[in-house]
Design a protein around this motif. Structure first.
Motif, PDB file in Angstrom:
ATOM      1  N   LYS A  68      41.530  24.477   7.749  1.00  0.00           N
ATOM      2  CA  LYS A  68      40.439  23.575   8.108  1.00  0.00           C
ATOM      3  C   LYS A  68      40.957  22.284   8.728  1.00  0.00           C
ATOM      4  O   LYS A  68      40.372  21.757   9.683  1.00  0.00           O
ATOM      5  N   SER A  69      42.065  21.759   8.188  1.00  0.00           N
ATOM      6  CA  SER A  69      42.588  20.513   8.748  1.00  0.00           C
ATOM      7  C   SER A  69      43.062  20.727  10.181  1.00  0.00           C
ATOM      8  O   SER A  69      42.850  19.880  11.052  1.00  0.00           O
ATOM      9  N   GLY A  70      43.678  21.871  10.452  1.00  0.00           N
ATOM     10  CA  GLY A  70      44.095  22.170  11.820  1.00  0.00           C
ATOM     11  C   GLY A  70      42.913  22.324  12.754  1.00  0.00           C
ATOM     12  O   GLY A  70      42.949  21.887  13.913  1.00  0.00           O
ATOM     13  N   THR A  71      41.844  22.953  12.239  1.00  0.00           N
ATOM     14  CA  THR A  71      40.638  23.144  13.057  1.00  0.00           C
ATOM     15  C   THR A  71      39.996  21.808  13.413  1.00  0.00           C
ATOM     16  O   THR A  71      39.644  21.555  14.576  1.00  0.00           O
ATOM     17  N   VAL A  72      39.838  20.939  12.410  1.00  0.00           N
ATOM     18  CA  VAL A  72      39.151  19.674  12.659  1.00  0.00           C
ATOM     19  C   VAL A  72      39.993  18.759  13.540  1.00  0.00           C
ATOM     20  O   VAL A  72      39.464  18.049  14.411  1.00  0.00           O
ATOM     21  N   ALA A  86      45.827  17.843   3.620  1.00  0.00           N
ATOM     22  CA  ALA A  86      46.775  18.920   3.908  1.00  0.00           C
ATOM     23  C   ALA A  86      46.615  20.104   2.962  1.00  0.00           C
ATOM     24  O   ALA A  86      47.291  21.116   3.114  1.00  0.00           O
ATOM     25  N   ALA A  87      45.708  19.980   1.970  1.00  0.00           N
ATOM     26  CA  ALA A  87      45.533  21.071   1.010  1.00  0.00           C
ATOM     27  C   ALA A  87      44.986  22.324   1.686  1.00  0.00           C
ATOM     28  O   ALA A  87      45.314  23.441   1.299  1.00  0.00           O
ATOM     29  N   ASP A  88      44.117  22.136   2.688  1.00  0.00           N
ATOM     30  CA  ASP A  88      43.569  23.270   3.434  1.00  0.00           C
ATOM     31  C   ASP A  88      44.077  23.150   4.871  1.00  0.00           C
ATOM     32  O   ASP A  88      43.483  22.471   5.700  1.00  0.00           O
ATOM     33  N   GLN A  89      45.167  23.841   5.155  1.00  0.00           N
ATOM     34  CA  GLN A  89      45.791  23.696   6.464  1.00  0.00           C
ATOM     35  C   GLN A  89      44.965  24.305   7.575  1.00  0.00           C
ATOM     36  O   GLN A  89      45.005  23.854   8.720  1.00  0.00           O
ATOM     37  N   SER A 129      32.118  29.300   9.783  1.00  0.00           N
ATOM     38  CA  SER A 129      31.671  28.154   9.000  1.00  0.00           C
ATOM     39  C   SER A 129      31.817  26.873   9.819  1.00  0.00           C
ATOM     40  O   SER A 129      32.740  26.716  10.614  1.00  0.00           O
ATOM     41  N   LYS A 130      30.890  25.952   9.600  1.00  0.00           N
ATOM     42  CA  LYS A 130      30.908  24.694  10.331  1.00  0.00           C
ATOM     43  C   LYS A 130      31.990  23.770   9.798  1.00  0.00           C
ATOM     44  O   LYS A 130      32.355  23.812   8.628  1.00  0.00           O
ATOM     45  N   VAL A 131      32.487  22.929  10.689  1.00  0.00           N
ATOM     46  CA  VAL A 131      33.380  21.848  10.293  1.00  0.00           C
ATOM     47  C   VAL A 131      32.512  20.666   9.898  1.00  0.00           C
ATOM     48  O   VAL A 131      31.673  20.205  10.681  1.00  0.00           O
ATOM     49  N   GLU A 132      32.688  20.199   8.669  1.00  0.00           N
ATOM     50  CA  GLU A 132      31.883  19.072   8.174  1.00  0.00           C
ATOM     51  C   GLU A 132      32.711  17.797   8.236  1.00  0.00           C
ATOM     52  O   GLU A 132      33.832  17.750   7.724  1.00  0.00           O
TER      53      GLU A 132
END
Length: 357
Positions: A119-123, A114-117, A49-52
């Motif tokens: 995705k936040s780490g990826t971005v 921080a709710a989605d660690q 999935s893409k990072v938006e």
């Protein structure tokens, strides 16, 4: 009548009985197949999935990275420019976008949740790479070290390679445990076991016929799963030692039949057998890796998963059907499943009784 003739007649009668039982046919064969069709349609050709990212105003650092990265960066990064800073931050907070980025002077500020660690780490990692590249461009000094990534699997392989074995494992486990437990309790409560004890057919032959029918049905399930998953819309590819999945399936069925027989030998009513079976099958399906990969799960969950035989069936079939590993990769899993079958069968024999008395 010889033992072989008795075995053949009983096996044929049991198989025809299964064919006439439309409910059993649906939940054993068609219901799991529906899961494969649904999962295949939704996730079969899914890519990462893409990072938006919401770009607040203009950011020369991000704009330069997007311009230089071109289509390659566009495969996993989607940037939408906005002038509404408050709205962008609300989108991040609600989970409608992965991050909001703004540039103040030479500083790139990344707003994340921080709710989605994951995705936040990826971005944050992606933005850090972009800033490092910008620093290199600004100084004109080439980096001393570079990195490249290469996928170990064939680029044409899709998600179907990985969840076909997992869903098949769940189907086999459910059919084996439910079928054996319900059959044994039903035969005992209806007095069929007592009549079989008095019949000319040897008791081991009767149970051997039941096991043979279960193995035959499992092979039909395996064939249907593979044929459906290989349709162009799903794209399952088989190669190498995929045929080792067949002994994996047979070993798994024996293991789950032994668990079902153990439950059926202990339970006094069909209601009790059904409740206990659900308590065994449902946790085993989730903790055995049938519905989600265990690699990203917590350490305690991965440790607990080794208690369940479904973990070994899923892992073994995944090795030969999805990862393209050799026949030897399945042998330890087959050994564990056969061990479960032997131990479960021996315990079931100790608990076995002909009637409810």
């Amino acid at each position: 009548m010889s033992t072989y003739e008795s075995f053949k007649s009983l096996s044929r009668a049991m198989f025809l009985g299964f064919q006439r039982d439309r409910t059993a046919m649906f939940f054993t064969v068609l219901f799991p197949l529906m899961f494969l069709v649904v999962f295949g349609g939704i996730f079969g050709h899914q890519t990462t999935s893409k990072v938006e990212v919401r770009e607040i105003g203009r950011s020369s650092i991000l704009d330069q990275a997007v311009a230089q990265g071109g289509a390659e960066l566009g495969e996993f990064l989607k940037v939408t420019r906005t002038s509404d800073r408050a709205g962008a931050l609300r989108d991040v907070e609600k989970g409608d976008t992965d991050a909001a980025v703004e540039q103040r002077g030479n500083e790139l500020i990344v707003h994340y949740s921080a709710a989605d660690q994951v995705k936040s780490g990826t971005v944050r990692g992606l933005m850090n790479s972009i800033v490092q590249s910008a620093n290199i461009d600004a100084t004109g000094r080439a980096p001393a070290y570079t990195i490249s990534d290469q996928r170990v699997e064939d680029d044409s392989l899709g998600a179907i390679q990985f969840f076909t074995p997992s869903l098949l494992g769940w189907a086999l486990a459910s059919a084996g445990v439910f079928g054996a437990s319900q059959t044994l309790v039903s035969w005992r409560t209806k007095g069929i076991l007592r009549r079989l004890q008095l019949s000319p057919a040897p008791i081991p032959t009767v149970f051997a016929a039941r096991v043979a029918v279960s193995l035959a049905i499992a092979l039909v399930q395996f064939a249907l799963f593979v044929l459906v998953a290989q349709l162009p819309m799903f794209g399952l590819q088989l190669g190498g030692a995929w045929w080792m999945a067949i002994p994996m399936v047979l070993s798994g069925v024996l293991a789950f039949l032994s668990i079902g027989m153990l439950i059926g030998a202990w339970a006094k009513t069909q209601e009790t057998a059904q409740a206990v079976t659900q308590l065994v099958v449902l946790p085993m399906a989730f903790l055995g890796g049938s519905f989600f990969p265990l690699d990203a799960s917590p350490g305690w969950m991965r440790a607990v998963s080794y208690v369940f035989p479904l973990r070994y069936l899923n892992e073994g079939m995944l090795n030969v059907m999805g990862r393209g590993l050799g026949p030897a990769s399945a042998l330890p899993h087959i050994a564990v499943l056969l061990g479960v079958a032997v131990v479960g069968g021996l315990i079931a024999m100790r608990l076995f009784r002909w009637d409810d008395a």
